[in-house]
Write an enzyme that holds these catalytic residues in place. Structure first.
Site, PDB file in Angstrom:
ATOM      1  N   ASP A  36       0.844  -1.204   0.000  1.00 13.45           N
ATOM      2  CA  ASP A  36       0.000   0.000   0.000  1.00 13.45           C
ATOM      3  C   ASP A  36       0.882   1.258   0.000  1.00 13.45           C
ATOM      4  O   ASP A  36       0.607   2.229  -0.704  1.00 13.45           O
ATOM      5  CB  ASP A  36      -0.910  -0.006   1.233  1.00 13.45           C
ATOM      6  CG  ASP A  36      -1.612  -1.343   1.389  1.00 13.45           C
ATOM      7  OD1 ASP A  36      -2.442  -1.670   0.536  1.00 13.45           O
ATOM      8  OD2 ASP A  36      -1.294  -2.090   2.341  1.00 13.45           O
TER       9      ASP A  36
ATOM     10  N   HIS B  70      -4.403  -3.433   6.302  1.00 14.76           N
ATOM     11  CA  HIS B  70      -4.208  -3.689   4.863  1.00 14.76           C
ATOM     12  C   HIS B  70      -5.566  -4.121   4.305  1.00 14.76           C
ATOM     13  O   HIS B  70      -5.845  -5.302   4.126  1.00 14.76           O
ATOM     14  CB  HIS B  70      -3.147  -4.775   4.654  1.00 14.76           C
ATOM     15  CG  HIS B  70      -3.057  -5.215   3.213  1.00 14.76           C
ATOM     16  ND1 HIS B  70      -2.688  -4.361   2.198  1.00 14.76           N
ATOM     17  CD2 HIS B  70      -3.319  -6.397   2.624  1.00 14.76           C
ATOM     18  CE1 HIS B  70      -2.724  -5.005   1.052  1.00 14.76           C
ATOM     19  NE2 HIS B  70      -3.112  -6.242   1.273  1.00 14.76           N
TER      20      HIS B  70
HETATM   21  N1  LIG Z   1      -0.377  -8.209   2.471  1.00 17.99           N
HETATM   22  C1  LIG Z   1      -0.410  -7.962   1.191  1.00 17.99           C
HETATM   23  O1  LIG Z   1      -0.112  -6.846   0.756  1.00 17.99           O
HETATM   24  C2  LIG Z   1      -0.791  -9.007   0.183  1.00 17.99           C
HETATM   25  C3  LIG Z   1      -1.250 -10.231   0.577  1.00 17.99           C
HETATM   26  N2  LIG Z   1      -1.617 -11.187  -0.327  1.00 17.99           N
HETATM   27  C4  LIG Z   1      -2.080 -12.477   0.188  1.00 17.99           C
HETATM   28  O2  LIG Z   1      -1.008 -13.430   0.144  1.00 17.99           O
HETATM   29  C5  LIG Z   1      -1.568 -14.750   0.160  1.00 17.99           C
HETATM   30  C6  LIG Z   1      -0.902 -15.623  -0.888  1.00 17.99           C
HETATM   31  O3  LIG Z   1      -1.199 -15.160  -2.179  1.00 17.99           O
HETATM   32  P1  LIG Z   1      -0.772 -15.981  -3.489  1.00 17.99           P
HETATM   33  O4  LIG Z   1       0.647 -16.381  -3.432  1.00 17.99           O
HETATM   34  O5  LIG Z   1      -1.250 -15.171  -4.638  1.00 17.99           O
HETATM   35  O6  LIG Z   1      -1.708 -17.258  -3.352  1.00 17.99           O
HETATM   36  P2  LIG Z   1      -1.576 -18.697  -4.040  1.00 17.99           P
HETATM   37  O7  LIG Z   1      -2.896 -19.362  -3.909  1.00 17.99           O
HETATM   38  O8  LIG Z   1      -0.947 -18.575  -5.385  1.00 17.99           O
HETATM   39  O9  LIG Z   1      -0.534 -19.434  -3.095  1.00 17.99           O
HETATM   40  C7  LIG Z   1      -0.809 -19.730  -1.778  1.00 17.99           C
HETATM   41  C8  LIG Z   1       0.025 -20.929  -1.408  1.00 17.99           C
HETATM   42  O10 LIG Z   1      -0.120 -21.126  -0.004  1.00 17.99           O
HETATM   43  C9  LIG Z   1      -0.202 -22.494   0.218  1.00 17.99           C
HETATM   44  N3  LIG Z   1      -0.765 -22.764   1.546  1.00 17.99           N
HETATM   45  C10 LIG Z   1      -2.061 -22.830   1.923  1.00 17.99           C
HETATM   46  N4  LIG Z   1      -2.160 -23.152   3.217  1.00 17.99           N
HETATM   47  C11 LIG Z   1      -0.895 -23.284   3.682  1.00 17.99           C
HETATM   48  C12 LIG Z   1      -0.341 -23.609   4.939  1.00 17.99           C
HETATM   49  N5  LIG Z   1      -1.116 -23.903   5.984  1.00 17.99           N
HETATM   50  N6  LIG Z   1       0.994 -23.642   5.058  1.00 17.99           N
HETATM   51  C13 LIG Z   1       1.795 -23.375   4.006  1.00 17.99           C
HETATM   52  N7  LIG Z   1       1.331 -23.074   2.783  1.00 17.99           N
HETATM   53  C14 LIG Z   1       0.002 -23.023   2.626  1.00 17.99           C
HETATM   54  C15 LIG Z   1      -1.024 -23.031  -0.952  1.00 17.99           C
HETATM   55  O11 LIG Z   1      -0.860 -24.433  -1.120  1.00 17.99           O
HETATM   56  C16 LIG Z   1      -0.419 -22.225  -2.101  1.00 17.99           C
HETATM   57  O12 LIG Z   1       0.709 -22.874  -2.664  1.00 17.99           O
HETATM   58  C17 LIG Z   1      -3.079 -14.558  -0.029  1.00 17.99           C
HETATM   59  O13 LIG Z   1      -3.722 -14.641   1.235  1.00 17.99           O
HETATM   60  C18 LIG Z   1      -3.174 -13.159  -0.587  1.00 17.99           C
HETATM   61  O14 LIG Z   1      -4.440 -12.588  -0.356  1.00 17.99           O
HETATM   62  C19 LIG Z   1      -1.521 -10.950  -1.654  1.00 17.99           C
HETATM   63  C20 LIG Z   1      -1.053  -9.736  -2.117  1.00 17.99           C
HETATM   64  C21 LIG Z   1      -0.675  -8.677  -1.238  1.00 17.99           C
HETATM   65  O1  LIG Z   2      -6.190  -7.464  -2.869  1.00 16.70           O
HETATM   66  C1  LIG Z   2      -5.882  -8.621  -2.553  1.00 16.70           C
HETATM   67  O2  LIG Z   2      -6.660  -9.491  -2.177  1.00 16.70           O
HETATM   68  C2  LIG Z   2      -4.435  -8.961  -2.594  1.00 16.70           C
HETATM   69  C3  LIG Z   2      -3.781  -7.918  -1.806  1.00 16.70           C
HETATM   70  O3  LIG Z   2      -3.775  -7.946  -0.602  1.00 16.70           O
HETATM   71  C4  LIG Z   2      -3.327  -6.726  -2.526  1.00 16.70           C
HETATM   72  O4  LIG Z   2      -3.112  -6.743  -3.742  1.00 16.70           O
HETATM   73  O5  LIG Z   2      -3.158  -5.711  -1.858  1.00 16.70           O
END
Ligand SMILES: NC(=O)C1=CN([C@@H]2O[C@H](COP(=O)(O)OP(=O)(O)OC[C@H]3O[C@@H](n4cnc5c(N)ncnc54)[C@H](O)[C@@H]3O)[C@@H](O)[C@H]2O)C=CC1
Ligand SMILES: O=C([O-])CC(=O)C(=O)O
Length: 325
Positions: A159, A187
């Site tokens: 952000d 967030h």
């Molecule tokens: N804080 C932030 O600014 C942001 C947060 N996110 C969040 O990050 C997270 C991951 O996003 P992506 O990589 O796109 O998702 P993705 O679905 O591509 O990957 C998530 C991975 O986590 C694994 N996983 C699920 N449960 C697990 C556990 N208990 N232990 C270890 N691994 C586990 C899944 O098997 C998968 O490989 C989501 O919750 C998303 O919303 C995404 C973008 C920005």
């Molecule tokens: O928007 C979402 O769900 C993924 C995320 O946290 C971001 O891009 O900031």
């Protein structure tokens, strides 16, 4: 060469990790002279996919990678960990708010907090990326009884970087010229991107943009940027999220040289935000520690927005109170 440090990444087979691992392995996070042992955690169903990622790490022949562990066991993944990036969690889809993920994701952070407390370095630095990141960080910190809650942080850096980019584009400067931007709170779409103290090439940002743009364009654009990316890409942000995670950890570990960055950290009463939530604050980092920037004037406009995002965090907390130790 320095002694290798251990970096754990959860959700290692997922899309953010697919960018993140390679940035860390190439030295972007901890510097070009810091070897790393990568400790990659995912769930059993994703281990086959993770194998492919490990083959690609091998194929990069990174000079800084001293070892790779790929496992579905948090106790193994967090053994001796110095830096833990907790990414593994379900992402939201179109039409969802991040807090809709609390039920699906909150429970992941109890065993992981416990495993970190049992196995990680006593100085481990933890960044929670998995959504809803602030409340998941609260859950992990609460489960990790033998660690200091201050070791658990949540990512609002994406952000922060989005806010820099929006303001830089509006004022026609490079992001490098923007200083003292703040993301307060969650967030989520209640976050408060604040440019009250911001300077653009040394000039007050507020002298360069009007209040109408701040209220009707800048704040909502930053608040809704994640949703806009989901709409455009069909998937949530990944490369930019990985880049923000690298920025967050690098700054925490190596320092900001006085520059302000935004981190989600346990609230301590500063700026009227009572303890009990993980809240985005302006911080500076030095010697591996972060410190809240104190003494900023808060006007009525800011106060209302800081309180609204605090209220949302307390609602999230109430919804998962049973997961708190
Ligand atoms: N804080 C932030 O600014 C942001 C947060 N996110 C969040 O990050 C997270 C991951 O996003 P992506 O990589 O796109 O998702 P993705 O679905 O591509 O990957 C998530 C991975 O986590 C694994 N996983 C699920 N449960 C697990 C556990 N208990 N232990 C270890 N691994 C586990 C899944 O098997 C998968 O490989 C989501 O919750 C998303 O919303 C995404 C973008 C920005
Ligand atoms: O928007 C979402 O769900 C993924 C995320 O946290 C971001 O891009 O900031």
């Amino acid at each position: 060469m320095k002694k290798p440090v251990k970096v754990a990444i959860t959700g290692a087979a997922g899309q953010i990790a697919y960018s993140l691992i390679f940035r860390i392995a190439s030295g972007s996070m901890l510097g070009p002279d810091q070897p790393v042992i990568l400790q990659l955690l995912d769930i059993p169903d994703s281990l086959e996919k993770l194998k492919g990622t490990v083959m690609e790490i091998d194929d990069c022949a990174f000079p800084l990678v001293s070892g790779v562990v790929a496992t579905a066991d948090p106790m193994e993944a967090f053994d001796g960990t110095d830096y833990a990036l907790l990414v593994g969690a379900r992402p939201r889809g179109p039409g969802m708010e991040r807090k809709d993920l609390l039920t699906a994701n909150g429970a992941i952070f109890v065993p992981q907090g416990k495993a970190l407390a049992a196995k990680a370095s006593r100085d481990v630095k933890v960044l929670v990326v998995g959504n809803p990141a602030n409340t998941n960080a609260l859950i992990a910190a609460s489960a990790a009884k033998s660690l200091d809650p201050k070791q658990f942080t949540a990512m609002v850096r994406l952000d922060h970087n989005r806010a820099i980019s929006q303001l830089a584009t509006k004022t026609g400067v490079s992001g490098n010229d923007i200083d003292k931007i703040i993301i307060w709170g969650n967030h989520s779409s209640t976050q408060y991107p604040d440019i009250t103290s911001t300077t653009v090439a040394g000039k007050p940002a507020k002298s360069l943009v009007d209040q109408q743009w701040i209220e009707s364009d800048f704040i909502p654009t930053v608040q809704q940027r994640g949703a806009a990316i989901i709409k455009a890409r069909g998937l949530s942000s990944a490369a930019s999220a990985a880049s923000a995670a690298v920025d967050h950890m690098r700054d925490w570990a190596l320092g900001t040289n006085g520059k302000w960055v935004s981190m989600g950290i346990p609230s301590d009463g500063s700026y009227g935000i009572k303890p009990g939530v993980v809240y985005g604050y302006p911080v500076t980092c030095k010697d591996g520690k972060y410190e809240i920037v104190q003494g900023l004037p808060i006007d009525a406009f800011s106060r209302a927005r800081m309180d609204a995002t605090d209220a949302e965090l307390r609602e999230e907390r109430a919804a998962i109170e049973d997961l708190l130790a």
